[in-house]
Design a protein around this motif. Structure first.
Motif, mmCIF file in Angstrom:
data_model
loop_
_atom_site.group_PDB
_atom_site.id
_atom_site.type_symbol
_atom_site.label_atom_id
_atom_site.label_comp_id
_atom_site.label_asym_id
_atom_site.label_seq_id
_atom_site.Cartn_x
_atom_site.Cartn_y
_atom_site.Cartn_z
ATOM 1 N N HIS A 1 8.639 -27.577 49.484
ATOM 2 C CA HIS A 1 9.094 -27.936 48.137
ATOM 3 C C HIS A 1 8.286 -29.106 47.568
ATOM 4 O O HIS A 1 7.462 -29.723 48.265
ATOM 5 C CB HIS A 1 10.598 -28.248 48.140
ATOM 6 N N ASP A 2 8.547 -29.401 46.303
ATOM 7 C CA ASP A 2 7.776 -30.399 45.567
ATOM 8 C C ASP A 2 8.500 -31.742 45.482
ATOM 9 O O ASP A 2 8.211 -32.546 44.605
ATOM 10 C CB ASP A 2 7.476 -29.880 44.156
ATOM 11 N N GLY A 3 9.445 -31.956 46.399
ATOM 12 C CA GLY A 3 10.183 -33.216 46.380
ATOM 13 C C GLY A 3 11.676 -33.041 46.467
ATOM 14 O O GLY A 3 12.420 -33.986 46.774
ATOM 15 N N TYR A 4 12.154 -31.821 46.224
ATOM 16 C CA TYR A 4 13.589 -31.557 46.315
ATOM 17 C C TYR A 4 13.797 -30.137 46.829
ATOM 18 O O TYR A 4 13.304 -29.185 46.245
ATOM 19 C CB TYR A 4 14.278 -31.716 44.948
ATOM 20 N N GLY A 5 14.527 -30.007 47.929
ATOM 21 C CA GLY A 5 14.803 -28.689 48.487
ATOM 22 C C GLY A 5 15.041 -28.783 49.982
ATOM 23 O O GLY A 5 15.196 -29.866 50.544
ATOM 24 N N PHE A 6 15.079 -27.630 50.638
ATOM 25 C CA PHE A 6 15.284 -27.568 52.085
ATOM 26 C C PHE A 6 13.968 -27.857 52.814
ATOM 27 O O PHE A 6 12.893 -27.467 52.361
ATOM 28 C CB PHE A 6 15.797 -26.180 52.495
ATOM 29 N N GLY A 7 14.073 -28.489 53.974
ATOM 30 C CA GLY A 7 12.896 -28.742 54.784
ATOM 31 C C GLY A 7 12.045 -29.871 54.217
ATOM 32 O O GLY A 7 12.502 -30.717 53.446
ATOM 33 N N LYS A 8 10.769 -29.886 54.596
ATOM 34 C CA LYS A 8 9.853 -30.946 54.192
ATOM 35 C C LYS A 8 9.130 -30.590 52.899
ATOM 36 O O LYS A 8 8.883 -29.418 52.605
ATOM 37 C CB LYS A 8 8.815 -31.205 55.301
#
Length: 315
Positions: A161-168
């Motif tokens: 993700h780009d800063g927000y979401g699951f994982g890194k």
């Protein structure tokens, strides 16, 4: 200074015990052994434990300089970590109640470190051992059906993700916010990638085994079980399936041609790896050096506070 052969009738790490000389004694011993002597001993023994030297956080740097010179950044790493110094990281920040299954660091990547050094700043009150496993034994322990299924390789999928979401995020994964630098890294890694509105998707096809450059031993060398939903545990897997399709997971894996990997294969890989592993039970000040091709490693669950740091090198 004594060297101790641990265990009887089975492989165990080679242990070097301190004789009261402290950290300077360890540094002197490593200097006397020399870089080539250390390399030869590590190839022969696969893992070296340095115990009883009382290595403190303030004294770890000269030890690391000899064990893992030219330390590498954890670029393209998928484990949650914190960088605490010059290419020195926490070993993992995965919740302490979970077992981390056996794996070789960055075995899904185009390049991987050849050595890992673990430093125990503080041992857990209960549990928290680092199991290590001979990769050749792990390969031999798997059913022929499983080995044959993986013979064509493995397809890894990352949705960063780009800063927000699951994982890194992709920024954390590649330790940069420069898209051009990320693309250059992926191009050199022979990976496929695609930028989307929410981040970056990366696809890589890698072999399931590799051969050690010195011994020629063929070892099980991949992270299929850690990238597969069956490796997450029933509860975590069910939660992801409720909101995402498998191909949208932060990380996902199939066989090289896109064929799904049966849960039973993943369960066998995990269980036989952990069953065959040898635990390194930490004491504060311990240092462990492993050959990252010959040996896989993991983590046992623990209670209390545990702080183990890791550094990597391709020397």
């Amino acid at each position: 200074m004594d060297t101790v052969e641990s265990g009887s009738g089975t492989w165990r790490p080679h242990e070097t015990a301190g004789d009261g000389a402290g950290t300077p004694g360890l540094v002197d011993w490593l200097d006397e052994l020399g870089p080539q002597g250390l390399a030869d001993l590590l190839t022969e023994r696969k893992a070296l434990v340095f115990r009883g030297f009382g290595v403190s956080p303030e004294a770890i740097e000269p030890v690391l300089a000899r064990l893992v010179p030219d330390r590498l950044p954890y670029v393209h790493g998928n484990s949650p970590r914190t960088k605490v110094g010059g290419n020195l990281y926490t070993s993992t920040e995965y919740p302490q109640k979970y077992t981390i299954s056996m794996h070789n660091e960055l075995s899904y990547a185009y390049r991987w470190p050849t050595r890992l050094t673990f430093y125990c700043e503080k041992a857990a009150e209960t549990g928290g051992a680092t199991p290590v496993l001979d990769g050749q034994l792990w390969l031999d322990a798997l059913d022929a059906e499983v080995r044959e299924a993986f013979a064509g390789g493995i397809r890894y999928v990352q949705n960063l993700h780009d800063g927000y979401g699951f994982g890194k995020s992709w920024q954390d994964t590649f330790e940069t916010d420069d898209r051009t630098a990320v693309e250059e890294f992926l191009r050199e890694s022979r990976a496929e990638w695609e930028w989307g509105t929410d981040g970056l998707r990366v696809i890589q096809v890698r072999p399931a085994t590799t051969k050690h450059p010195v011994t020629g031993a063929e070892v099980w060398f991949n992270q299929a079980d850690q990238w597969h939903p069956a490796g997450l545990g029933d509860e975590a897997s069910a939660e992801l399936y409720d909101i995402l399709t498998p191909d949208e997971f932060p990380q996902y894996v199939t066989l090289a041609d896109g064929t799904p990997i049966p849960d039973a294969y993943v369960e066998q890989i995990i269980s036989r790896g952990l069953e065959s592993a040898v635990d390194v039970d930490w004491r504060g000040g311990d240092v462990l050096l492993i050959d990252n091709v010959l040996l896989a490693h993991g983590r046992r669950p623990f209670e209390g506070t545990r702080r183990v740091l890791v550094a990597m090198s391709d020397t």
